[in-house]
Enzyme design. Structure first.
Site, PDB file in Angstrom:
ATOM      1  N   ASP A   8       0.881  -1.176  -0.055  1.00  0.00           N
ATOM      2  CA  ASP A   8       0.016  -0.224  -0.024  1.00  0.00           C
ATOM      3  C   ASP A   8       0.666   1.215   0.111  1.00  0.00           C
ATOM      4  OD1 ASP A   8       0.806   0.128   2.509  1.00  0.00           O
ATOM      5  OD2 ASP A   8      -1.246   0.315   3.491  1.00  0.00           O
ATOM      6  N   THR A  67       3.274  -0.923   8.691  1.00  0.00           N
ATOM      7  CA  THR A  67       3.693  -1.484  10.103  1.00  0.00           C
ATOM      8  C   THR A  67       3.930  -2.991   9.644  1.00  0.00           C
ATOM      9  OG1 THR A  67       1.603  -1.998  10.565  1.00  0.00           O
ATOM     10  CG2 THR A  67       2.610  -0.079  11.626  1.00  0.00           C
ATOM     11  N   HIS A  98      10.895 -23.036  10.076  1.00  0.00           N
ATOM     12  CA  HIS A  98       9.892 -23.911  11.013  1.00  0.00           C
ATOM     13  C   HIS A  98       8.528 -23.555  10.399  1.00  0.00           C
ATOM     14  CE1 HIS A  98      12.715 -23.661  14.711  1.00  0.00           C
ATOM     15  NE2 HIS A  98      13.161 -24.356  13.787  1.00  0.00           N
TER      16      HIS A  98
END
Ligand code: RB5
Length: 144
Positions: A8, A67, A98
């Protein structure tokens, strides 16, 4: 590999450095936008990349917002997407070893371009360990 890449406006500043790291590692980028810092809605761009992955148009995706949190929420709503928000090379390595991450998520307001490029390189080159980690991933698929 073909890598779908979407961001974005909050993630736009990392898009070109990420693109460079992907191509430098010998992979192909499918650029799904956005293409400027004009305000857009991150779920629209997460959706473009997720649809491309789900329909076989790419093998993995990278999502970037300010973020990384909004993109993470979107990605992990979708069955089969293992979205991993990584802030350093260690988490990127673990995300592959993992968690068999097929969706790397970055926060452009959290990390700089050098760290982002390291993350991308590690995420592209590290293999999934399988074994006990595979049975845990199978349990995730049973949750929803
Ligand atoms: C956009 O301002 C910002 O909210 C978005 O990029 C992201 O950080 C959301 O989680």
């Amino acid at each position: 590999m073909k890598i779908g890449l979407a961001c974005d406006h909050g993630g736009y500043s990392l898009k070109d450095p990420v693109k460079e790291a992907i191509t430098r590692s010998g992979h192909e980028v499918v650029d799904l936008g956005t293409h400027s810092t004009d305000s857009v809605d991150y779920p629209d761009y997460a959706g473009k990349a997720i649809r491309l992955l789900k329909t076989g148009g790419c093998e993995r995706i990278v999502l970037i917002c300010g973020t990384g949190i909004g993109m993470s929420i979107c990605a992990n709503r979708v069955k089969g997407i293992r979205g991993t928000l990584c802030h350093d090379a260690f988490t990127a390595r673990m995300a592959r070893q993992h968690n068999d991450s097929n969706c790397l998520i970055l926060g452009a307001r959290v990390i700089g371009s050098g760290v982002a490029q390291d993350i991308v390189e590690v995420w592209l080159t590290t293999t999934f360990e399988g074994g006990r980690h595979q049975s845990r991933l199978s349990k995730i698929d049973e949750l929803a």
